[in-house]
Design an enzyme around this catalytic site. Structure first.
Site, PDB file in Angstrom:
ATOM      1  N   GLN A   1       4.477   0.974 -16.114  1.00 11.67           N
ATOM      2  CA  GLN A   1       4.701   1.880 -14.684  1.00 11.67           C
ATOM      3  C   GLN A   1       5.017   0.859 -13.130  1.00 11.67           C
ATOM      4  OE1 GLN A   1       1.161   3.524 -11.810  1.00 11.67           O
ATOM      5  NE2 GLN A   1       2.338   5.441 -12.698  1.00 11.67           N
TER       6      GLN A   1
ATOM      7  N   HIS B   1       6.472   0.608  -8.886  1.00  9.58           N
ATOM      8  CA  HIS B   1       6.317   1.315  -7.476  1.00  9.58           C
ATOM      9  C   HIS B   1       7.663   0.931  -6.650  1.00  9.58           C
ATOM     10  CE1 HIS B   1       1.085  -0.297  -6.664  1.00  9.58           C
ATOM     11  NE2 HIS B   1       1.508   1.268  -7.513  1.00  9.58           N
TER      12      HIS B   1
ATOM     13  N   GLU C   1       6.035   5.149  -9.172  1.00 10.02           N
ATOM     14  CA  GLU C   1       5.642   5.855  -8.134  1.00 10.02           C
ATOM     15  C   GLU C   1       6.028   5.227  -6.635  1.00 10.02           C
ATOM     16  OE1 GLU C   1       0.916   5.669  -7.122  1.00 10.02           O
ATOM     17  OE2 GLU C   1       1.597   4.138  -8.285  1.00 10.02           O
TER      18      GLU C   1
ATOM     19  N   GLU D   1      -0.880  11.898 -10.490  1.00  8.61           N
ATOM     20  CA  GLU D   1      -2.513  10.792 -10.337  1.00  8.61           C
ATOM     21  C   GLU D   1      -2.433  10.295  -9.426  1.00  8.61           C
ATOM     22  OE1 GLU D   1      -1.059   6.758 -12.517  1.00  8.61           O
ATOM     23  OE2 GLU D   1      -0.600   6.330 -10.651  1.00  8.61           O
TER      24      GLU D   1
ATOM     25  N   GLN E   1      -5.884   7.190 -14.166  1.00  3.22           N
ATOM     26  CA  GLN E   1      -4.955   5.359 -14.455  1.00  3.22           C
ATOM     27  C   GLN E   1      -6.942   5.489 -13.005  1.00  3.22           C
ATOM     28  OE1 GLN E   1      -2.747   4.323 -10.283  1.00  3.22           O
ATOM     29  NE2 GLN E   1      -4.092   5.768  -9.862  1.00  3.22           N
TER      30      GLN E   1
ATOM     31  N   ASP F   1      -3.063  -2.775 -11.000  1.00  4.69           N
ATOM     32  CA  ASP F   1      -2.259  -3.000  -9.428  1.00  4.69           C
ATOM     33  C   ASP F   1      -2.205  -3.586  -8.324  1.00  4.69           C
ATOM     34  OD1 ASP F   1      -4.417  -1.017  -9.545  1.00  4.69           O
ATOM     35  OD2 ASP F   1      -3.416   0.852  -9.199  1.00  4.69           O
TER      36      ASP F   1
ATOM     37  N   SER G   1      -0.749   0.361 -13.156  1.00  7.46           N
ATOM     38  CA  SER G   1      -0.791   1.589 -12.732  1.00  7.46           C
ATOM     39  C   SER G   1      -0.015   1.520 -10.797  1.00  7.46           C
ATOM     40  CB  SER G   1      -1.997   2.285 -12.895  1.00  7.46           C
ATOM     41  OG  SER G   1      -2.981   1.508 -11.593  1.00  7.46           O
TER      42      SER G   1
END
Lengths: 756, 139
Positions: free
Chosen positions: A146, A148, A175, A226, A301, A340, A367
């Site tokens: 995933q 950002h 995200e 999430e 998460q 993250d 994440s």
């Protein structure tokens, strides 16, 4: 006199390292600073009466706080609980790392385990065992990742371009969040459009205030959420302004709208919020995870998340993050496994942190890996960011481990960024939201980060965002706008993502989209049972992972040498005079050159022309009144033997051996091959003045002097990593020209003196 | 009919049976249909039937709590967004000042939207909040 200092200077060196920016906290269970166990942690225990959980980890039903209540009612399966709780924790820990014990058996037992029991079991595993158990226990077989996608200006053009590049790198989810909260709608539209460029199937979320986030999802722009956080103590939960029931209600609400959802929890949040009850991080996190399974969310998460930097200050903290992730997957939850928030300034700690996840695989390894630069990350910098993304690609290649990403050629990246910027600009124009100029668009396409752009600013974006919200613009309007302006493929891609919510297939555990199809723990369950089972990198995938940029092969080395051939022909001519004779004169120094020297290879690894190198050595020998004779050897390409053979031919008994790559040696007739007089092994940092000095020293030895050996200064460069691939390829060209028993050839050198 | 893991993914095994709120099936929701103005957001909403099917699948693969969440979700499909947000707000700490406010919301869920599971869930929250003193005023 050397003055006496008050400290060892090494500590001063260490003070300058990025590591010293990290702070470390003492273990202090009473104040919540303990990773795995605290005197305040309860002992595992359960009481079941008439199918009802009447005590949980030492707390009787009438004393339950709301977290105990929720876990007792919704997580614990009374039919399994007595059996599971009676098992010896060490035995269960062994089962977790026993490849012969199937995942399903362990998942079933977890349904009957209390938080204290789960924590007690995983505490018995060391870091390697936790990583292995994680690999075995995670729900979906195929790993994913995933990203950002945010920027410091909330600039929608850049969001679209960066979303498109993140999708092309292979992220399964992207995200976003905002610097200015009212810009949420603009961010959502921009990422939805950018994420539809190139391929379809990347899920997208816009992290914002709970109610707003659900409204944005209802308008069809996002496909998952999430940020539904849960906490491990009652007080931190209520301070977070929720209860297990309010969050579980929200989970049902997302399901009712066909939107994928996972919760968030992680070690350190209760500690940060000041309500840790002196419990260990792992125990509190086990409570959070039991809550989440009880709520019926498909995933979590988890792994520190915002609390990861704090957790990493505590002894064993990083191992604890791995342990809580293990509990998550053991409870059969999808796990977006943290990695993250950047928990350290040390690149070594970053690499060490990510490695177990990369090799174990995870539903979503990060994440939120920062696909953008650190300063553009509106969530705060990630463990790995745009700056370091290429390092991660190389780690995948090193370990032949699938971290979910695929190298992206530069030309393709530009193509996609242009397309994304044009697409979002077209949508804005079509809907009358904004008319980005050519200069804005161009500045974004080529920008690495928002410092490089001249584009929309946060205030401009607020007008766009509020218009989207107030006019009730939905994804259908955006799909139409795309198609009307010729972005038909992107329109189809975006529509396909929205259509996912009709069947709800992607609401199942660990669902992602690959090649237009749903891949989840239902149809791609992790079936690890030892070597050869579970997820394996296929040959096709391995070749993708290998395909990083600037990879050397022999063709490439020969191509670059051929470029120098013509140039070198202007500076030097080699003429073969036939077999070389043994010299007898005392002033005879021989320079032995390697088989490909000047014939196939023309520059040293430091980039010096071989003509210059030879010229420098010859000049220095002649300056001492001696003669320099050049002999080509073809029986060997080895520096030591080149030098020794040269010395044996030389009347003075002193020879120089030099390979085309620039490695050189001074040798003497009667010595052992590898027991030379002076060795110049670091060719990449050897300068012309060193070759000149080498010639001078060879002459000095020939004159019976004892000169100061030449030291080529080095500063600890990783010479091997920089040059060895090229060196090995070059050396193969040399050895390819060798011939057993080939006689030495006298070579006449003409240096033309041409200026470069 | 109860669905099993063999029916999964529904969008691939029975696309014709996957429909939106107005009965439009997956294969009918095309870009051309969108451009012709034949598709609305309502056509892109999941149905209680689809959620029930996913609940069946989840149960079949050993995920009973996930199945229950899908079933609670199925009950909320027809509940208007505003009322959902109102109840969510009421469930947050200190919003309801008494057990009765939550019980009233539960009754509306049960009587107006036939959301029986949701209603019981809210009642359980009311009981818990009373026991834990959550009906206190928060400034």
């Amino acid at each position: 006199m050397t003055p006496k200092l008050n400290r060892w200077k090494r500590f001063a060196d260490w003070d300058e390292r990025p590591l010293r920016l990290d702070k470390f906290a003492a273990e202090d269970p009473a104040n919540g600073f303990s990773a795995f166990s605290s005197p305040a942690d309860p002992k595992p225990g359960i009481g079941i009466k008439g199918g009802r959980v009447v005590s949980l980890d030492g707390v009787l039903e009438h004393d339950y706080d709301m977290i105990d209540r929720f876990i007792a009612r919704h997580h614990i399966d009374p039919e399994v609980a007595l059996e599971a709780m009676a098992l010896d924790s060490a035995t269960v820990a062994r089962w977790l790392v026993d490849m012969n014990v199937p995942r399903e058996k362990l998942v079933r037992l977890a349904h009957g385990m209390t938080p204290a029991k789960l924590a007690e079991v995983v505490s018995q595993l060391n870091a390697l065992e936790i990583a292995f158990a994680y690999s075995k226990m995670r729900a979906r077989k195929t790993p994913g990742n995933q990203a950002h996608v945010t920027n410091a200006k909330d600039d929608p053009l850049q969001l679209a371009a960066d979303a498109a590049t993140a999708v092309a790198f292979g992220f399964d989810e992207i995200e976003t969040t905002m610097r200015v909260s009212r810009n949420a709608w603009s961010n959502a539209v921009a990422c939805a459009v950018g994420g539809a460029v190139g391929r379809w199937g990347t899920l997208f979320q816009c992290s914002s205030e709970e109610a707003e986030e659900l409204r944005i999802a209802m308008a069809g722009f996002t496909s998952y959420a999430e940020t539904v956080s849960v906490y491990g103590t009652e007080k931190s939960f209520t301070d977070g302004d929720d209860t297990p029931w309010s969050k579980a209600f929200l989970a049902a609400a997302y399901a009712s709208r066909g939107v994928k959802m996972r919760c968030t929890s992680g070690a350190g949040s209760e500690l940060l919020m000041g309500f840790h009850e002196a419990k260990s991080l792992l125990y509190l996190e086990a409570r959070c995870l039991c809550l989440q399974r009880g709520m019926g969310v498909q995933g979590t998460q988890n792994g520190g998340i915002d609390g990861a930097p704090l957790t990493a200050t505590i002894p064993g903290g990083v191992r604890e993050l791995m342990a809580e992730n293990l509990i998550a997957v053991w409870l059969d939850l999808e796990c977006a496994s943290g990695n993250d928030a950047r928990s350290t300034e040390s690149e070594i700690r970053v690499g060490a942190k990510i490695l177990p996840y990369l090799i174990a695989g995870s539903d979503l390894i990060c994440s939120g890996m920062g696909s953008i630069l650190k300063y553009d990350n509106s969530f705060n910098p990630s463990l790995i960011n745009g700056e370091e993304l290429e390092d991660y690609l190389v780690l995948q290649r090193d370990f032949e481990a699938d971290g979910g990403l695929t190298p992206l050629p530069e030309s393709r990246a530009i193509e996609l960024r242009e397309r994304a910027v044009e697409a979002i600009a077209a949508v804005f124009e079509e809907l009358g939201l904004s008319t980005p100029t050519e200069d804005m668009k161009t500045s974004v396409v080529y920008a690495s980060g928002s410092d490089d752009t001249r584009s929309l600013m946060p205030r401009d974006v607020s007008f766009i965002s509020e218009a989207i919200k107030e006019r009730g613009i939905t994804v259908i309007d955006v799909v139409k706008a795309l198609a009307n302006r010729g972005f038909r493929e992107e329109a189809e891609n975006l529509l396909n993502v929205v259509k996912l919510r009709l069947s709800g297939d992607y609401l199942q555990t660990s669902a992602m989209i690959r090649n237009g199809r749903i891949v989840s723990a239902v149809n791609d369950p992790n079936d690890y049972l030892g070597p050869g089972s579970g997820y394996r990198v296929s040959e096709e995938r391995r070749l993708q992972l290998n395909d990083i940029r600037d990879v050397l092969d022999q063709k490439e080395v020969l191509r670059s040498e051929a470029l120098h051939e013509k140039d070198e022909a202007k500076h030097i001519r080699y003429r073969n005079l036939g077999p070389a004779a043994n010299g007898s004169a005392k002033d005879d120094v021989v320079i032995g050159i390697s088989p490909a020297f000047g014939l196939k290879l023309y520059r040293t690894t430091a980039g010096h022309r071989l003509s210059e190198v030879l010229g420098a050595m010859i000049d220095a020998i002649r300056a001492r009144g001696l003669k320099a004779r050049v002999v080509r050897f073809r029986h060997t390409a080895d520096t030591s033997f080149l030098g020794l053979s040269a010395a044996r031919l030389a009347g003075s008994g002193i020879g120089i051996g030099i390979q085309a790559k620039g490695t050189a040696v001074i040798h003497q007739r009667d010595r052992q091959p590898h027991n030379n007089l002076e060795l110049f092994s670091n060719a990449p940092i050897t300068r012309l003045e060193h070759y000149r000095a080498l010639g001078a020293n060879a002459a000095a030895y020939a004159l019976g002097e004892m000169p100061e050996p030449i030291v080529v200064p080095q500063r600890g460069e990783a010479m091997g990593s920089r040059y060895h691939a090229r060196v090995a390829l070059i050396y193969a060209i040399e050895t390819g020209l060798t011939e057993a028993g080939a006689a030495p050839e006298e070579v006449d050198i003409t240096l033309t003196g041409a200026k470069s | 009919m109860t669905h099993t893991r063999a029916d999964y993914p529904l969008a691939e095994t029975q696309p014709g049976a996957v429909t939106g709120k107005h009965g439009k099936a997956l294969p009918e929701i095309t870009l051309d249909a969108v451009l012709a103005g034949e598709v609305t957001m309502e056509d892109l909403r999941i149905t209680p039937q689809a959620l029930q099917a996913q609940a069946d699948v989840a149960r079949d693969v050993g995920r009973p709590t996930l199945a229950l969440n899908f079933e609670r979700g199925a009950e909320l499909v027809e509940v208007p967004q505003d009322f959902i947000m109102q109840v969510y707000e009421l469930l947050r700490p200190g919003r309801a000042k008494s057990r009765e406010e939550l019980l009233e919301a539960a009754a509306t869920m049960r009587d107006t939207y036939q959301a029986e599971r949701i209603a019981r869930f809210i009642e359980e929250a009311a009981e818990t909040y009373a026991a834990r003193g959550l009906f206190t005023f928060r400034f």
